[in-house]
Scaffold this motif. Structure first.
Motif, PDB file in Angstrom:
ATOM      1  N   SER A 174       0.858  -1.177   0.000  1.00 36.66           N
ATOM      2  CA  SER A 174       0.000   0.000   0.000  1.00 36.66           C
ATOM      3  C   SER A 174       0.901   1.235   0.000  1.00 36.66           C
ATOM      4  CB  SER A 174      -0.897  -0.002   1.239  1.00 36.66           C
ATOM      5  OG  SER A 174      -1.698   1.149   1.249  1.00 36.66           O
ATOM      6  N   TYR A 175       0.658   2.136  -0.942  1.00 33.46           N
ATOM      7  CA  TYR A 175       1.443   3.363  -1.068  1.00 33.46           C
ATOM      8  C   TYR A 175       0.490   4.481  -1.452  1.00 33.46           C
ATOM      9  CZ  TYR A 175       4.990   6.583  -2.900  1.00 33.46           C
ATOM     10  OH  TYR A 175       5.778   7.678  -3.142  1.00 33.46           O
ATOM     11  N   GLN A 176       0.463   5.552  -0.675  1.00 31.81           N
ATOM     12  CA  GLN A 176      -0.460   6.677  -0.875  1.00 31.81           C
ATOM     13  C   GLN A 176      -1.906   6.198  -0.953  1.00 31.81           C
ATOM     14  OE1 GLN A 176       0.740   9.148  -4.157  1.00 31.81           O
ATOM     15  NE2 GLN A 176       2.691   9.665  -3.212  1.00 31.81           N
ATOM     16  N   ASN A 177      -2.265   5.290  -0.077  1.00 35.38           N
ATOM     17  CA  ASN A 177      -3.614   4.725   0.024  1.00 35.38           C
ATOM     18  C   ASN A 177      -4.065   3.986  -1.237  1.00 35.38           C
ATOM     19  OD1 ASN A 177      -3.924   5.663   2.651  1.00 35.38           O
ATOM     20  ND2 ASN A 177      -4.675   7.643   1.943  1.00 35.38           N
ATOM     21  N   LYS A 178      -3.117   3.503  -2.027  1.00 37.65           N
ATOM     22  CA  LYS A 178      -3.395   2.701  -3.221  1.00 37.65           C
ATOM     23  C   LYS A 178      -2.661   1.378  -3.083  1.00 37.65           C
ATOM     24  CE  LYS A 178      -5.371   6.273  -5.085  1.00 37.65           C
ATOM     25  NZ  LYS A 178      -6.774   6.435  -4.881  1.00 37.65           N
ATOM     26  N   ASP A 209      -6.832   6.941 -11.245  1.00 36.15           N
ATOM     27  CA  ASP A 209      -5.538   6.510 -10.705  1.00 36.15           C
ATOM     28  C   ASP A 209      -4.584   6.106 -11.824  1.00 36.15           C
ATOM     29  OD1 ASP A 209      -6.390   6.945  -8.122  1.00 36.15           O
ATOM     30  OD2 ASP A 209      -6.923   4.852  -7.772  1.00 36.15           O
ATOM     31  N   ARG A 211      -2.383   8.941 -13.443  1.00 41.29           N
ATOM     32  CA  ARG A 211      -1.315   9.573 -12.659  1.00 41.29           C
ATOM     33  C   ARG A 211       0.029   8.947 -13.023  1.00 41.29           C
ATOM     34  NH1 ARG A 211      -3.162   9.916  -6.537  1.00 41.29           N
ATOM     35  NH2 ARG A 211      -1.156  10.960  -6.458  1.00 41.29           N
ATOM     36  N   GLU A 231       2.925   9.056 -11.604  1.00 39.17           N
ATOM     37  CA  GLU A 231       3.711   8.467 -10.511  1.00 39.17           C
ATOM     38  C   GLU A 231       3.290   7.036 -10.191  1.00 39.17           C
ATOM     39  OE1 GLU A 231       0.580  11.079  -8.374  1.00 39.17           O
ATOM     40  OE2 GLU A 231       1.826  11.240 -10.147  1.00 39.17           O
ATOM     41  N   PHE A 232       2.189   6.568 -10.789  1.00 42.06           N
ATOM     42  CA  PHE A 232       1.727   5.192 -10.591  1.00 42.06           C
ATOM     43  C   PHE A 232       1.992   4.308 -11.806  1.00 42.06           C
ATOM     44  CE2 PHE A 232      -1.812   6.905  -7.612  1.00 42.06           C
ATOM     45  CZ  PHE A 232      -0.880   7.094  -6.607  1.00 42.06           C
ATOM     46  N   ILE A 239       9.316   3.272  -6.273  1.00 37.69           N
ATOM     47  CA  ILE A 239       8.718   3.774  -5.041  1.00 37.69           C
ATOM     48  C   ILE A 239       9.768   3.654  -3.951  1.00 37.69           C
ATOM     49  CG2 ILE A 239       6.977   3.389  -3.263  1.00 37.69           C
ATOM     50  CD1 ILE A 239       5.175   2.226  -5.405  1.00 37.69           C
ATOM     51  N   GLU A 284      10.551   3.653  -0.226  1.00 39.95           N
ATOM     52  CA  GLU A 284       9.913   3.492   1.081  1.00 39.95           C
ATOM     53  C   GLU A 284      10.758   4.095   2.197  1.00 39.95           C
ATOM     54  OE1 GLU A 284       6.922   2.116   2.127  1.00 39.95           O
ATOM     55  OE2 GLU A 284       6.385   2.218   0.030  1.00 39.95           O
TER      56      GLU A 284
END
Length: 70
Positions: free
Chosen positions: A27-31, A55, A58, A60-61, A67, A69
């Protein structure tokens, strides 16, 4: 047994299971993402798991994005 699928034989029956030990759902940025851990400990996006079409717009996804962490 006949298996009708668009996937390659190696995708269904992989020769090396070591590849899958570095893949995780995070889970990253609530996704939710399906990622692969890099040698540096960061995660590379393989797939975005979302039902919201916005989503996927975007950048960045996008698959291949790193990503961090840490």
């Amino acid at each position: 047994m006949i298996l009708y699928t668009p996937l390659a034989n190696t995708d269904i029956f992989p020769a090396d299971n070591a590849v899958f030990t570095k893949r995780h759902c995070v889970s990253y940025q609530n996704k939710q993402f399906f990622v692969e851990e890099t040698d540096k400990g960061d995660f590379q996006v393989l797939q975005l798991l979302s039902t919201d079409p916005q989503d996927f717009l975007r950048q960045e996804f996008n698959p291949g994005t790193i990503i961090k962490e840490h």
